[in-house]
Design an enzyme around this catalytic site. Structure first.
Site, PDB file in Angstrom:
ATOM      1  N   HIS A  57       0.850  -1.208   0.000  1.00 17.53           N
ATOM      2  CA  HIS A  57       0.000   0.000   0.000  1.00 17.53           C
ATOM      3  C   HIS A  57       0.877   1.247   0.000  1.00 17.53           C
ATOM      4  CE1 HIS A  57      -3.920   2.063   0.924  1.00 17.53           C
ATOM      5  NE2 HIS A  57      -3.021   3.037   1.048  1.00 17.53           N
ATOM      6  N   HIS A  59       1.642   5.338  -2.219  1.00 19.16           N
ATOM      7  CA  HIS A  59       1.164   6.389  -3.135  1.00 19.16           C
ATOM      8  C   HIS A  59       2.368   6.976  -3.860  1.00 19.16           C
ATOM      9  CE1 HIS A  59      -3.032   6.559  -1.678  1.00 19.16           C
ATOM     10  NE2 HIS A  59      -2.466   6.015  -0.604  1.00 19.16           N
ATOM     11  N   GLN A 152      -9.205   9.383  -5.624  1.00 18.86           N
ATOM     12  CA  GLN A 152      -8.919  10.079  -4.357  1.00 18.86           C
ATOM     13  C   GLN A 152     -10.049  11.025  -3.918  1.00 18.86           C
ATOM     14  OE1 GLN A 152      -5.644  10.645  -2.088  1.00 18.86           O
ATOM     15  NE2 GLN A 152      -7.613  10.969  -1.101  1.00 18.86           N
ATOM     16  N   HIS A 210      -9.416   1.838  -0.226  1.00 19.74           N
ATOM     17  CA  HIS A 210      -9.199   2.612   1.001  1.00 19.74           C
ATOM     18  C   HIS A 210     -10.525   2.571   1.744  1.00 19.74           C
ATOM     19  CE1 HIS A 210      -5.618   4.249  -0.909  1.00 19.74           C
ATOM     20  NE2 HIS A 210      -5.328   4.920   0.183  1.00 19.74           N
ATOM     21  N   GLU A 213     -11.137   4.747   6.435  1.00 20.33           N
ATOM     22  CA  GLU A 213      -9.961   5.390   7.041  1.00 20.33           C
ATOM     23  C   GLU A 213     -10.457   6.597   7.815  1.00 20.33           C
ATOM     24  OE1 GLU A 213      -6.921   6.806   4.374  1.00 20.33           O
ATOM     25  OE2 GLU A 213      -5.509   7.179   6.012  1.00 20.33           O
ATOM     26  N   ASP A 309       2.460   3.272   2.912  1.00 17.79           N
ATOM     27  CA  ASP A 309       1.439   4.264   2.556  1.00 17.79           C
ATOM     28  C   ASP A 309       2.045   5.550   1.987  1.00 17.79           C
ATOM     29  OD1 ASP A 309      -1.068   5.363   2.133  1.00 17.79           O
ATOM     30  OD2 ASP A 309      -1.616   5.502   4.244  1.00 17.79           O
TER      31      ASP A 309
HETATM   32 ZN   LIG Z   1      -3.354   5.111   1.034  1.00 19.13          ZN
END
Ligand SMILES: [Zn+2]
Length: 429
Positions: A57, A59, A152, A210, A213, A309
């Protein structure tokens, strides 16, 4: 004549004094005292030799962008998303490629040779997807990169969210992503999970959402994710990432939820560094830790992964592609302090994360890819304690990174001339 033999290795499963022979990029034998010569021999006496670290995971479109266009002052997830929204229109393909390649260099130096990265598809220019698809090809000889189409700003909430995600998948991204807790309403979040699982079923792709969260215990999209996974027959191909709301949920509800996750064969990915940094931001004291219920998920037989992450981006200003740092934090946040627990954490950073990504030929057995990391530590528990130096990184049988052993010269009267932190630890057997 072998291409490579690594001699006298300690393995993560506790075996010691093992030789690993490599031919044509694959491991061909793992046993003690392998006879025969090799073009390259590496002595790993007293060192842990592990399959490479895997990050399930990340970005990579945002990494190393810290400070652009400004810093996250509140430290919250939501300010991070807003800040990324300010940066996004200014992104160029060249700058994205440059930062991603720089991160992959760092990853290789840390023995991290497989990464699943979410790629923001909210901007219909899709410059992020274009850049990272090029990077995926460029790094393929040394690092396996999987790309998740990640809306996103919300699959339904962003003006072009639905169409952009579909186009990004057409371009060749590997996995269907989502962010149900960021949609406008619970109902939109639920609908997005259903739609994204349907897309994955139609296209034959994995899913990595996701999911929840947030510190809101009523954020329960993971139950929808489990139900839709069963409905579309996606068992084993679906990942719930973050799942931080589970930290705050009612215990009775969790006793119903976890068996549903087991039934669906969901993978659960926690991101310990980011969860402990971003969650609980609206608490005074006591402050919640915010990481999902790792020991309980493991006890139920769910495959758990740990991701990095973020590294130096709008959400997290620290990090160095070091998966042992991720594991080190997981041990503290989940209080996984026993020897058995620490071995499990190391197993998650390697085999567990590889299962999340569905990697083929991963491991130290005859037939697996000859991808190996030699650490300046005698075993997995010591590797985590020391966040051990990666001495040698091997990909498909070839050395691709080397770091000198870390030794400190001492000038203290009556004391040894040198300190090697990996040289001593009490027995844990
Ligand atoms: Zn993430």
């Amino acid at each position: 004549m072998f291409d490579l033999v690594v001699r006298n290795a300690n393995l993560p499963d506790g075996r010691e004094g093992v030789d690993i022979a490599v031919q044509s990029g694959r491991i061909v034998a793992v046993e003690s005292a392998i006879a025969g010569a090799a073009q390259t021999e590496i002595d790993a006496t007293g060192r842990l030799v592990t399959p490479p670290f895997v990050d399930p995971h990340f970005h990579m479109d945002a990494t190393l962008s810290l400070g652009l266009p400004r810093m996250n002052t509140s430290g919250t997830l939501l300010e991070g998303i807003a800040l990324w929204g300010e940066l996004r229109p200014t992104l160029t393909k060249d700058a994205l490629i440059e930062r991603a390649l720089r991160y992959c260099d760092l990853a290789v130096s840390q023995g991290l040779l497989a990464v699943r990265s979410h790629i923001d598809t909210s901007d219909p220019r899709l410059v992020t997807a274009e850049a990272l698809l090029e990077v995926r090809d460029m790094v393929a000889p040394y690092l396996t990169l999987q790309l998740v189409a990640f809306p996103q700003d919300g699959y339904y909430r962003a003006p072009d969210g639905v169409a952009s995600l579909s186009r990004a998948l057409d371009m060749g991204l590997d996995v269907v992503g989502g962010i149900p807790h960021f949609e406008r309403t619970m109902a939109d979040g639920t609908a997005s999970v259903e739609a994204l699982c349907r897309i994955a079923a139609d296209r034959g792709l994995p899913v990595d959402i996701h999911c929840d969260e947030t510190d809101d215990p009523m954020s329960r999209h993971v139950e929808t994710l489990a139900a839709q996974t069963v409905r579309f027959g996606l068992h084993g191909r679906v990942v719930g990432s973050h799942l931080t709301s589970m930290h705050s949920m009612d215990n009775y509800y969790v006793s119903k939820l976890i068996p549903m996750m087991v039934e669906a064969g969901l993978h659960a990915v926690a991101n310990p560094l980011i969860n402990i940094m971003l969650q609980g931001r609206h608490d005074t004291y006591p402050k919640r830790r915010g990481m999902t219920r790792v020991p309980e998920l493991l006890a139920a037989g769910i495959n758990v992964g740990f991701g990095h992450d973020c590294v130096m981006d709008p959400w997290y200003s620290m990090g160095s592609a070091d998966m042992l740092e991720v594991g080190h934090m997981a041990i503290h946040v989940a209080q996984m302090a026993s020897i058995t627990d620490k071995r499990k954490v190391f197993e998650i950073l390697t085999y567990g994360n590889a299962r999340v990504m569905g990697l083929e030929g991963y491991g130290i057995e005859a037939g697996c890819h000859a991808d190996l990391v030699i650490l300046q530590a005698r075993d997995a528990v010591e590797a985590l304690r020391l966040k051990a130096n990666r001495l040698t990184v091997i990909r498909r049988g070839k050395v691709i990174a080397e770091t000198p052993a870390r030794l400190t010269a001492l000038t203290l009267a009556g004391r040894p001339a040198q300190v090697d932190a990996s040289g001593y630890a009490p027995s844990t057997k």
